[in-house]
Motif scaffolding. Structure first.
Motif, PDB file in Angstrom:
ATOM      1  N   UNK A 165      -7.153 -13.137   1.124  1.00 16.35           N
ATOM      2  CA  UNK A 165      -7.276 -13.334  -0.576  1.00 16.35           C
ATOM      3  C   UNK A 165      -5.825 -12.352  -0.709  1.00 16.35           C
ATOM      4  N   UNK A 166      -5.928 -11.479  -0.151  1.00 15.11           N
ATOM      5  CA  UNK A 166      -4.709 -10.543  -1.299  1.00 15.11           C
ATOM      6  C   UNK A 166      -3.556 -10.328  -0.667  1.00 15.11           C
ATOM      7  N   UNK A 167      -2.452  -9.491  -0.932  1.00 11.34           N
ATOM      8  CA  UNK A 167      -1.248  -8.975  -0.592  1.00 11.34           C
ATOM      9  C   UNK A 167      -1.474  -7.700  -0.713  1.00 11.34           C
ATOM     10  N   UNK A 168      -0.193  -7.066  -0.136  1.00  6.26           N
ATOM     11  CA  UNK A 168       0.234  -5.637  -0.256  1.00  6.26           C
ATOM     12  C   UNK A 168       1.929  -5.940   0.009  1.00  6.26           C
ATOM     13  N   UNK A 169       2.411  -5.094  -0.769  1.00  6.13           N
ATOM     14  CA  UNK A 169       3.941  -5.088  -0.698  1.00  6.13           C
ATOM     15  C   UNK A 169       4.514  -3.592   0.419  1.00  6.13           C
TER      16      UNK A 169
END
Length: 226
Positions: A165-169
């Motif tokens: 349910x999230x993300x990162x770069x």
């Protein structure tokens, strides 16, 4: 005539009591002193062949010698924990409740916890944020990847990685930050030694040493670094 019943001797530790007009006196044994027979700040009221202690709040007994346990009356509501003290008590409230006796709900929405124009709803002793389009998270402060152009979410050629349910770069060398928006300064702190000057560039750095050739009066040559 039946004599009036006396209360217990108000003088402690073997002292003898002498009755007076609206008062009494204690004749203390060696090593003891004091007059008021009421403990814990109680007020002594003299009577005929007797006396009475008027106790302050929180104390009871003939001499105000007993501390009232205010927690026995269970004054804390909504699961609050009561802690008794001399003449008073304190309620430790669970999350979402406040007040002397934990009787009030915390008004969460008064502090405007929802960001980016999110709407706050009080739900019993908690709250929830209704987020506007494009935002998610407890406080509506996390961009919703489903509507963001993933190709432009991470800057400077960073790669967006989805994690549930999230993300990162994942940033390219030389960049940092949540969205790879900051360039890493490899010269901070200065890695160069011998007073060399550090020059930062993308993904690395270089050290430049400045030196001066000096000849002394004996024709000896040496370098001065600066």
């Amino acid at each position: 005539m039946i004599p009036a019943m006396r209360k217990a001797n108000p003088c402690h530790n073997g002292g003898s009591c002498s009755d007076g007009v609206d008062s009494f006196f204690c004749d203390c044994l060696a090593g003891f002193q004091g007059q008021n027979s009421c403990f814990n700040g109680g007020t002594c009221v003299d009577g005929i062949n007797t006396f009475t202690c008027v106790c302050p709040p929180g104390f009871t007994g003939i001499y105000c010698e007993h501390d009232i346990n205010e927690c026995d009356s269970k004054p804390c509501f909504n699961g609050g924990t009561c802690q008794d003290s001399y003449g008073t008590y304190k309620c430790t409230c669970p999350q979402g409740y406040t007040g002397l006796n934990c009787q009030n709900l915390v008004r969460w929405c008064d502090s405007s916890p929802c960001k980016n124009r999110g709407k706050c709803w009080q739900v019993d002793n908690s709250y929830r944020c209704e987020c506007t389009s494009g935002w998610t998270g407890l406080y509506c402060d996390v961009p919703n990847v489903s509507w963001v152009d993933v190709a432009h979410l991470c800057r400077n050629s960073g790669v967006c990685m989805d994690r549930g349910n999230t993300h990162f770069c994942h940033c390219q060398a030389g960049y940092t930050g949540s969205y790879c928006e900051e360039q890493v300064d490899e010269c901070s702190p200065n890695p160069c030694q011998n007073r060399a000057t550090c020059t930062d560039y993308l993904g690395g750095y270089s050290c430049e040493v400045r030196r001066l050739l000096i000849r002394d009066i004996k024709d000896n040559y040496y370098y001065y670094y600066y």
